[in-house]
Design a protein around this motif. Sequence first.
Motif, PDB file in Angstrom:
ATOM      1  N   VAL A  86     -58.364  18.389  45.317  1.00 16.26           N
ATOM      2  CA  VAL A  86     -59.151  18.889  44.372  1.00 16.26           C
ATOM      3  C   VAL A  86     -59.009  20.518  44.168  1.00 16.26           C
ATOM      4  O   VAL A  86     -58.777  20.747  42.957  1.00 16.26           O
ATOM      5  N   GLU A  87     -58.623  21.149  45.090  1.00 16.16           N
ATOM      6  CA  GLU A  87     -58.266  22.439  45.023  1.00 16.16           C
ATOM      7  C   GLU A  87     -57.117  22.643  44.531  1.00 16.16           C
ATOM      8  O   GLU A  87     -56.895  23.924  43.673  1.00 16.16           O
ATOM      9  N   GLU A  88     -56.132  21.803  44.205  1.00 16.68           N
ATOM     10  CA  GLU A  88     -54.873  22.156  43.575  1.00 16.68           C
ATOM     11  C   GLU A  88     -54.756  21.310  42.491  1.00 16.68           C
ATOM     12  O   GLU A  88     -53.813  21.526  41.807  1.00 16.68           O
ATOM     13  N   GLY A  89     -55.791  20.826  41.731  1.00 14.39           N
ATOM     14  CA  GLY A  89     -56.200  20.206  40.342  1.00 14.39           C
ATOM     15  C   GLY A  89     -56.064  19.084  40.090  1.00 14.39           C
ATOM     16  O   GLY A  89     -55.974  18.514  39.053  1.00 14.39           O
ATOM     17  N   LEU A  90     -56.309  17.936  41.231  1.00 16.95           N
ATOM     18  CA  LEU A  90     -56.450  16.673  41.067  1.00 16.95           C
ATOM     19  C   LEU A  90     -57.786  16.417  41.413  1.00 16.95           C
ATOM     20  O   LEU A  90     -58.151  16.352  42.557  1.00 16.95           O
ATOM     21  N   CYS A  91     -58.525  16.483  40.285  1.00 12.75           N
ATOM     22  CA  CYS A  91     -60.061  16.265  40.521  1.00 12.75           C
ATOM     23  C   CYS A  91     -60.489  14.724  40.045  1.00 12.75           C
ATOM     24  O   CYS A  91     -61.653  14.527  39.914  1.00 12.75           O
ATOM     25  N   THR A  92     -59.705  13.838  40.082  1.00 13.49           N
ATOM     26  CA  THR A  92     -59.952  12.443  39.668  1.00 13.49           C
ATOM     27  C   THR A  92     -59.398  11.649  40.765  1.00 13.49           C
ATOM     28  O   THR A  92     -57.889  11.632  40.833  1.00 13.49           O
ATOM     29  N   PHE A  93     -59.970  10.548  41.149  1.00 12.38           N
ATOM     30  CA  PHE A  93     -59.522   9.638  42.196  1.00 12.38           C
ATOM     31  C   PHE A  93     -59.825   8.140  41.714  1.00 12.38           C
ATOM     32  O   PHE A  93     -60.726   7.924  41.281  1.00 12.38           O
ATOM     33  N   LYS A  94     -58.686   7.428  41.730  1.00 12.92           N
ATOM     34  CA  LYS A  94     -58.821   5.882  41.360  1.00 12.92           C
ATOM     35  C   LYS A  94     -58.946   4.705  42.747  1.00 12.92           C
ATOM     36  O   LYS A  94     -58.156   5.217  43.805  1.00 12.92           O
ATOM     37  N   VAL A  95     -59.736   4.082  42.333  1.00 11.02           N
ATOM     38  CA  VAL A  95     -59.739   2.817  43.425  1.00 11.02           C
ATOM     39  C   VAL A  95     -59.341   1.607  42.631  1.00 11.02           C
ATOM     40  O   VAL A  95     -59.846   1.366  41.634  1.00 11.02           O
ATOM     41  N   PHE A  96     -58.683   0.597  43.222  1.00 12.96           N
ATOM     42  CA  PHE A  96     -58.636  -0.772  42.727  1.00 12.96           C
ATOM     43  C   PHE A  96     -59.462  -1.517  43.466  1.00 12.96           C
ATOM     44  O   PHE A  96     -59.547  -1.740  44.702  1.00 12.96           O
ATOM     45  N   LEU A  97     -59.968  -2.534  42.766  1.00 11.49           N
ATOM     46  CA  LEU A  97     -60.889  -3.762  43.397  1.00 11.49           C
ATOM     47  C   LEU A  97     -60.146  -4.936  42.997  1.00 11.49           C
ATOM     48  O   LEU A  97     -60.711  -5.811  43.407  1.00 11.49           O
ATOM     49  N   ALA A  98     -58.821  -4.616  42.927  1.00 11.14           N
ATOM     50  CA  ALA A  98     -57.897  -6.002  43.076  1.00 11.14           C
ATOM     51  C   ALA A  98     -56.691  -5.607  43.456  1.00 11.14           C
ATOM     52  O   ALA A  98     -56.531  -4.503  43.990  1.00 11.14           O
ATOM     53  N   TYR A  99     -55.446  -6.435  43.633  1.00 13.61           N
ATOM     54  CA  TYR A  99     -54.448  -6.569  44.147  1.00 13.61           C
ATOM     55  C   TYR A  99     -54.662  -6.436  45.673  1.00 13.61           C
ATOM     56  O   TYR A  99     -54.333  -5.370  46.438  1.00 13.61           O
ATOM     57  N   ARG A 100     -55.154  -7.219  46.235  1.00 13.18           N
ATOM     58  CA  ARG A 100     -55.534  -7.385  47.757  1.00 13.18           C
ATOM     59  C   ARG A 100     -54.201  -7.311  48.557  1.00 13.18           C
ATOM     60  O   ARG A 100     -53.330  -7.995  48.276  1.00 13.18           O
ATOM     61  N   GLY A 101     -54.283  -6.412  49.473  1.00 15.28           N
ATOM     62  CA  GLY A 101     -53.345  -6.253  50.324  1.00 15.28           C
ATOM     63  C   GLY A 101     -52.195  -5.509  49.998  1.00 15.28           C
ATOM     64  O   GLY A 101     -51.291  -5.008  50.526  1.00 15.28           O
ATOM     65  N   VAL A 102     -52.426  -4.711  48.971  1.00 12.29           N
ATOM     66  CA  VAL A 102     -51.341  -3.937  48.153  1.00 12.29           C
ATOM     67  C   VAL A 102     -52.237  -2.568  47.775  1.00 12.29           C
ATOM     68  O   VAL A 102     -51.947  -1.446  48.308  1.00 12.29           O
ATOM     69  N   LEU A 103     -53.024  -2.753  46.866  1.00 13.54           N
ATOM     70  CA  LEU A 103     -53.908  -1.529  46.111  1.00 13.54           C
ATOM     71  C   LEU A 103     -55.124  -1.468  46.523  1.00 13.54           C
ATOM     72  O   LEU A 103     -55.715  -0.276  46.443  1.00 13.54           O
ATOM     73  N   MET A 104     -55.765  -2.588  46.657  1.00 15.93           N
ATOM     74  CA  MET A 104     -57.314  -2.918  46.660  1.00 15.93           C
ATOM     75  C   MET A 104     -57.940  -2.400  48.033  1.00 15.93           C
ATOM     76  O   MET A 104     -57.550  -2.393  49.031  1.00 15.93           O
ATOM     77  N   VAL A 105     -59.157  -1.584  47.506  1.00 13.42           N
ATOM     78  CA  VAL A 105     -60.066  -1.135  48.711  1.00 13.42           C
ATOM     79  C   VAL A 105     -61.229  -2.089  48.740  1.00 13.42           C
ATOM     80  O   VAL A 105     -61.693  -2.677  47.769  1.00 13.42           O
ATOM     81  N   THR A 106     -61.906  -2.141  50.046  1.00 14.17           N
ATOM     82  CA  THR A 106     -62.777  -3.118  50.099  1.00 14.17           C
ATOM     83  C   THR A 106     -64.278  -2.112  49.761  1.00 14.17           C
ATOM     84  O   THR A 106     -64.106  -0.896  49.490  1.00 14.17           O
ATOM     85  N   ASP A 107     -65.231  -2.865  49.526  1.00 11.66           N
ATOM     86  CA  ASP A 107     -66.485  -2.274  49.171  1.00 11.66           C
ATOM     87  C   ASP A 107     -66.770  -1.065  49.916  1.00 11.66           C
ATOM     88  O   ASP A 107     -67.478  -0.025  49.504  1.00 11.66           O
ATOM     89  N   ASP A 108     -66.771  -1.062  51.107  1.00 10.36           N
ATOM     90  CA  ASP A 108     -67.502  -0.010  52.075  1.00 10.36           C
ATOM     91  C   ASP A 108     -66.526   1.375  51.816  1.00 10.36           C
ATOM     92  O   ASP A 108     -66.902   2.327  51.884  1.00 10.36           O
ATOM     93  N   LEU A 109     -65.203   0.930  51.885  1.00  9.51           N
ATOM     94  CA  LEU A 109     -64.289   2.238  51.471  1.00  9.51           C
ATOM     95  C   LEU A 109     -64.656   2.871  49.936  1.00  9.51           C
ATOM     96  O   LEU A 109     -64.715   4.110  49.798  1.00  9.51           O
ATOM     97  N   PHE A 110     -64.773   1.925  49.193  1.00 13.72           N
ATOM     98  CA  PHE A 110     -65.018   2.311  47.821  1.00 13.72           C
ATOM     99  C   PHE A 110     -66.169   3.098  47.718  1.00 13.72           C
ATOM    100  O   PHE A 110     -66.436   4.102  47.189  1.00 13.72           O
ATOM    101  N   PHE A 111     -67.347   2.773  48.539  1.00 12.39           N
ATOM    102  CA  PHE A 111     -68.555   3.475  48.721  1.00 12.39           C
ATOM    103  C   PHE A 111     -68.369   4.812  49.234  1.00 12.39           C
ATOM    104  O   PHE A 111     -68.932   5.941  48.682  1.00 12.39           O
ATOM    105  N   ARG A 112     -67.411   4.960  49.997  1.00 18.20           N
ATOM    106  CA  ARG A 112     -67.297   6.333  50.893  1.00 18.20           C
ATOM    107  C   ARG A 112     -66.400   6.958  49.914  1.00 18.20           C
ATOM    108  O   ARG A 112     -66.733   8.446  49.807  1.00 18.20           O
ATOM    109  N   VAL A 113     -65.586   6.653  49.152  1.00 22.88           N
ATOM    110  CA  VAL A 113     -64.932   7.517  48.101  1.00 22.88           C
ATOM    111  C   VAL A 113     -65.775   7.885  47.138  1.00 22.88           C
ATOM    112  O   VAL A 113     -65.675   9.258  46.757  1.00 22.88           O
ATOM    113  N   LEU A 114     -66.691   7.323  46.466  1.00 22.47           N
ATOM    114  CA  LEU A 114     -67.695   7.722  45.779  1.00 22.47           C
ATOM    115  C   LEU A 114     -68.548   8.746  46.145  1.00 22.47           C
ATOM    116  O   LEU A 114     -68.921   9.927  45.675  1.00 22.47           O
ATOM    117  N   GLU A 115     -69.061   8.632  47.510  1.00 21.20           N
ATOM    118  CA  GLU A 115     -69.835   9.888  48.347  1.00 21.20           C
ATOM    119  C   GLU A 115     -69.167  11.132  48.028  1.00 21.20           C
ATOM    120  O   GLU A 115     -69.533  12.102  47.999  1.00 21.20           O
TER     121      GLU A 115
END
Length: 462
Positions: A141-170
Amino acid sequence: MRKVIRGGTVVTAAGEGLADVLVDGEEIAAVGALGDIGDAEVLDAAGCYVLPGLIDNHTHMAMPFGGTHSIDDYDTGTRAAAAGGTTCIVDFVIQQHGGGLRSSLEEWQARATGAAHVDYGFHMAITQADEGTLADMEPMVEEGLCTFKVFLAYRGVLMVTDDLFFRVLEHTRDLGALTMVHAENGWAIDVLVERALANGQTDPIFHARTRPEVLEAEATGRAVRFAELTGAGVYIVHVTCGLAADEIEAGQARGVNVSGETCLQYLTNTVEDLERPDFEGGRYVCSPPLRDARNQPLLWRALRRGVLESVSTDHCPFNSEQKALGRDDFSKIPNGLAMIQHRLVKLWDLGVESGRITRSELVDLTSTAIARRFGLQRKGTIAPGMDADVVIFDPATPFRFSTATSHMNVDYDLFEGETSTGSVRQTLCRGEVVYDRGEIRTQPGYGRFVPRSLTGAPPVRA
């Protein structure tokens, strides 16, 4: 050297009118009836519309996927962007397996530096939300990347589980950042894919049939509820259908900080394209998939009502050889379409010429709202002090879609043989003419990194 764009109709999200635009170096110096400017170079815009440079907040240049990389890099991809009137992209850095955010950012920076023809920023896609990754978010964020993406698909490659998604939101909530979500239920999709392949259903159409609308809507609703619970902002990318838009609208009605986009292809193409013979349907495989035609008026309605606030491209092109990796197994077809050059001319015809939206609404959907949402404070409109990102659009000179007129690095054009009513005449990025009547005028490296902030003053420009 100063430039004056003379005699065109300047269009902003707030309105339009005949005006000249004075460009001094990289900035817009004045807008109005300017009279004689002395030694300024004159760009004739008589009979044309003068628009803010488009911003594409959803691109994937040289993205690793399925054992290959998307075929447009930062040179070819931003050439095509400029040819389509886009003067700034925000591309996705994908956290690499076993690596942190810093190493992944450095990898993408190495690809972009010295290559791009238009300006660019980065989103960070988080694929493993462990403690080290979460700790890396604040420096990003300090370097100008103020947006973060999570994937709820592509299991085993890109997908994060709900607990980790929740922590990213926080974390994004606490950092004044924004979470972007690829909303599909990857668990259920994998079951449907396994069953289809077991039944010998291998053609491209089964990519869509194993990723139904209801699984996009479910994941969208889940993302909205998580945002509601955490108090975080969430942005749903590439919304394809009315069911998913309904989940966003319901959240907005409850006061949730949720917004979203659709992409050009969901307004131009349908699931029937995946049934084209001789594996041509493979060219149209993307995720979420193309939907049936009944969804297109629902998406236009969502755009008009502000449920969805912008139209991007999700540009992630693969050539015929790459698409053929999934000739006998639709699950191995690289996901993505070549769209970045065609957004303005297509939306002009489908939106403005058809009467669905006004010219000012087009500007808002493709530039102003995107600049506002993603912290591009110096872009998105034509006004003194802003970056001189400008498109001269000629509404009376058609553009013919063809590999011969495309600057995208693919061996086909999804709209081959079609003709638009208007075309991009010239594109200026920070005052420099990048594209001029079919030709790219800049050298690779003219485009530069643009840091972004959602919380007040922007980071120092690189």
